[in-house]
Design a protein around this motif. Sequence first.
Motif, PDB file in Angstrom:
ATOM      1  N   GLU A  53       6.555  13.877   1.012  1.00 40.74           N
ATOM      2  CA  GLU A  53       7.305  13.056   0.072  1.00 40.74           C
ATOM      3  C   GLU A  53       7.954  11.883   0.798  1.00 40.74           C
ATOM      4  OE1 GLU A  53      10.460  13.741  -3.580  1.00 40.74           O
ATOM      5  OE2 GLU A  53      10.876  14.738  -1.670  1.00 40.74           O
ATOM      6  N   GLY A  56       5.669   9.100   1.234  1.00 37.96           N
ATOM      7  CA  GLY A  56       5.198   8.437   0.028  1.00 37.96           C
ATOM      8  C   GLY A  56       3.914   9.006  -0.545  1.00 37.96           C
ATOM      9  N   ARG A  59       5.246  13.406  -4.623  1.00 34.92           N
ATOM     10  CA  ARG A  59       6.482  13.318  -5.375  1.00 34.92           C
ATOM     11  C   ARG A  59       6.895  14.723  -5.807  1.00 34.92           C
ATOM     12  NH1 ARG A  59       5.827   8.065  -9.399  1.00 34.92           N
ATOM     13  NH2 ARG A  59       5.758   6.473  -7.745  1.00 34.92           N
ATOM     14  N   ASP A  75       4.291  -0.191  -4.927  1.00 39.20           N
ATOM     15  CA  ASP A  75       4.601   0.568  -3.713  1.00 39.20           C
ATOM     16  C   ASP A  75       3.776   0.069  -2.527  1.00 39.20           C
ATOM     17  OD1 ASP A  75       6.367   2.092  -5.147  1.00 39.20           O
ATOM     18  OD2 ASP A  75       5.073   3.852  -5.305  1.00 39.20           O
ATOM     19  N   ALA A  79       5.237  -1.407   0.936  1.00 39.10           N
ATOM     20  CA  ALA A  79       4.877  -0.807   2.226  1.00 39.10           C
ATOM     21  C   ALA A  79       4.322  -1.863   3.179  1.00 39.10           C
ATOM     22  CB  ALA A  79       3.854   0.310   2.014  1.00 39.10           C
ATOM     23  N   GLU A 155       0.761   5.839   4.175  1.00 37.84           N
ATOM     24  CA  GLU A 155       0.836   5.480   2.766  1.00 37.84           C
ATOM     25  C   GLU A 155      -0.186   4.392   2.425  1.00 37.84           C
ATOM     26  OE1 GLU A 155       4.115   3.840  -0.511  1.00 37.84           O
ATOM     27  OE2 GLU A 155       4.731   4.312   1.536  1.00 37.84           O
TER      28      GLU A 155
END
Length: 225
Positions: A53, A56, A59, A75, A79, A155
């Motif tokens: 989590e 990323g 969740r 996102d 990042a 990520e």
Amino acid sequence: MKNRTIAGSIGTEIRRRILDGRYPAGSQLRQDGLAAEFGASRIPVREALFQLEAEGLVRILPHRGAMVAPLSPADAAEALELRGALEPRLLALSAPRLTADDFARADALLEEYAAALRAGATARWGALNTELHLLLYSRAERPRALGLVGSLLAECDRYTRLQLSTDGAELERADREHREIVRLCRNGHVSAARALLTDHIDHVAAALMAFLGAAPGPARETGIV
């Protein structure tokens, strides 16, 4: 300590499955099922999910448990923005301290990347890219920043792997730029290497945003929101 070691191993395997697409975006990650599969208690599984989590990739929602994080262009953009702020600085600190062994490893990674490129081995691209970038920053003596960059690279791997699997030209460009960054660092041209790295990350961001915005079909298939 034993639980931490087990959690690390479980986290590594779950991460691999997410990046390989075995666990698609939005799929549930049930602690009981994972614990049974890995022959562990729920404690290390829960620790592994908390770590993922933080990266990323997962969740954890109240009353719903853990799920593979959706792929979000917003996102991804954030990042890559963070990578653009952190990585050139780390390279500038690290490059003058890289050793002959470091450069030998970098050369080996570049050859592995080229071989994976020729073979179309998508599962290897992200791992090799991450290892090369982290190697180049490894002498910066900034462990917290390096850890954050490692999470950001993991990520971003979900997004870039989707893009690069359909765009061989981008893969070849990445290979050329990686080789040039290593060459510049080896020859002591740190400012030029830093500038090229900045351009490299900026280009990845622009190309990825264009891809995500222009590819509604793959976006639906992979859970991009």
